[in-house]
Write an enzyme that holds these catalytic residues in place. Structure first.
Site, PDB file in Angstrom:
ATOM      1  N   CYS A 241       0.875  -1.189   0.000  1.00 30.96           N
ATOM      2  CA  CYS A 241       0.000   0.000   0.000  1.00 30.96           C
ATOM      3  C   CYS A 241       0.903   1.228   0.000  1.00 30.96           C
ATOM      4  O   CYS A 241       1.926   1.225  -0.664  1.00 30.96           O
ATOM      5  CB  CYS A 241      -0.948  -0.024   1.207  1.00 30.96           C
ATOM      6  SG  CYS A 241      -0.105  -0.035   2.811  1.00 30.96           S
ATOM      7  N   GLY A 242       0.552   2.261   0.744  1.00 28.12           N
ATOM      8  CA  GLY A 242       1.390   3.452   0.801  1.00 28.12           C
ATOM      9  C   GLY A 242       2.545   3.311   1.776  1.00 28.12           C
ATOM     10  O   GLY A 242       3.691   3.613   1.446  1.00 28.12           O
TER      11      GLY A 242
END
Length: 287
Positions: A241-242
């Site tokens: 993800c981030g």
């Protein structure tokens, strides 16, 4: 309502029924995106589920790394948990103030450290409060408790391993960020990151796995969502993800589906996107 499983996900009803269990430990694992304007620790002090301890994801991390909230060394994890009175023989339940955002990250960290009896509260604090259940602003009574930590290295991947998987395509890499960020059409919330995704990765936005009340969809529904995104569930999976937080929601969904050959890329896009030597795909490219 999700089927209660003390090793993955439990309902607010389950938690309410077990509140007085002597070996239950509740953790507030709230953490918010940069720029959200929310202060997780201040919100905890203002009101939390009775007996909950605050699990500070940014503090209980690897302070030697420049990347945000990377998994801590086992000694640091054990020390922090002892001081919080969380240890061997405890059933841990983690919630967050968004409903389902960062609690799964704490669940994954406990699994990484060899703990099995840990679950996420389905719907989190918002559902608990919406049902009129009790909250308090009192600090919990804490006694030190020994915890045995055995790091499960297969549950985490570093950038070298993910780079190899990107080339060999022997894993399915699944990105939990929004479609706009995945395609490189939205700016990243952290400065200095390139836009796009890891070549060959598939996009399953974490929110697509949740109902409107932030409870998790059924294993049958989440399986269909992964398959619709082109994920080959016959391969082992790396979630990303981030910054390694919402990737754990994908990991939790996979675990509930009975798929246990998954690992999490801890550095995620914060690491990959800042490196000029790593390949980046944009749009719907699969290069």
């Amino acid at each position: 309502m999700a089927q209660d499983d003390p090793r993955t996900l439990v309902s607010t009803e389950w938690l309410a029924a077990h509140m007085r269990d002597p070996d239950l430990r509740i953790l507030d694992g709230s953490c918010y995106m940069p720029g959200s304007g929310r202060d997780a620790k201040a919100e905890y002090h203002a009101g939390h589920i009775p007996g909950a301890r605050f699990f500070d994801i940014d503090d209980i991390s690897d302070s030697r790394s420049d990347l945000p909230h990377m998994a801590p060394p086992i000694e640091k994890f054990a020390s922090r948990m002892r001081a919080m009175g969380v240890g061997d023989g405890h059933q841990v339940v983690v919630y967050d103030g968004s409903g389902q955002f960062s609690a799964a990250r704490v669940w994954w960290l406990f699994k990484l450290m060899g703990q099995k009896d840990v679950a996420v509260l389905d719907g989190g604090l918002p559902k608990w409060v919406a049902e009129g259940r009790e909250i308090e602003d009192l600090p919990p009574m804490v006694r030190d408790r020994h915890i045995t930590v055995r790091r499960q290295a297969h549950l985490v991947k570093d950038v070298t391993q993910v780079s190899a998987a990107c080339k060999l395509r022997d894993y399915e890499i699944i990105d939990a960020r929004s479609p706009g960020r995945f395609r490189g059409e939205e700016e990243e919330p952290r400065a200095g990151l390139r836009a796009g995704h890891i070549p060959g990765s598939k996009n399953v936005h974490y929110s697509s796995l949740l109902n409107d009340d932030q409870t998790m969809k059924s294993p049958k529904e989440t399986r269909a969502i992964f398959e619709a995104a082109g994920v080959d569930l016959g391969k082992p999976v790396i979630t990303t993800c981030g910054s390694g937080v919402t990737a754990a929601i994908l990991s939790l969904a996979l675990e509930r589906m009975g798929k246990d050959d998954h690992s999490l890329y801890d550095g995620s896009w914060t690491e990959w996107g800042m490196s000029p030597t790593l390949p980046v795909a944009t749009g719907d490219d699969d290069v």
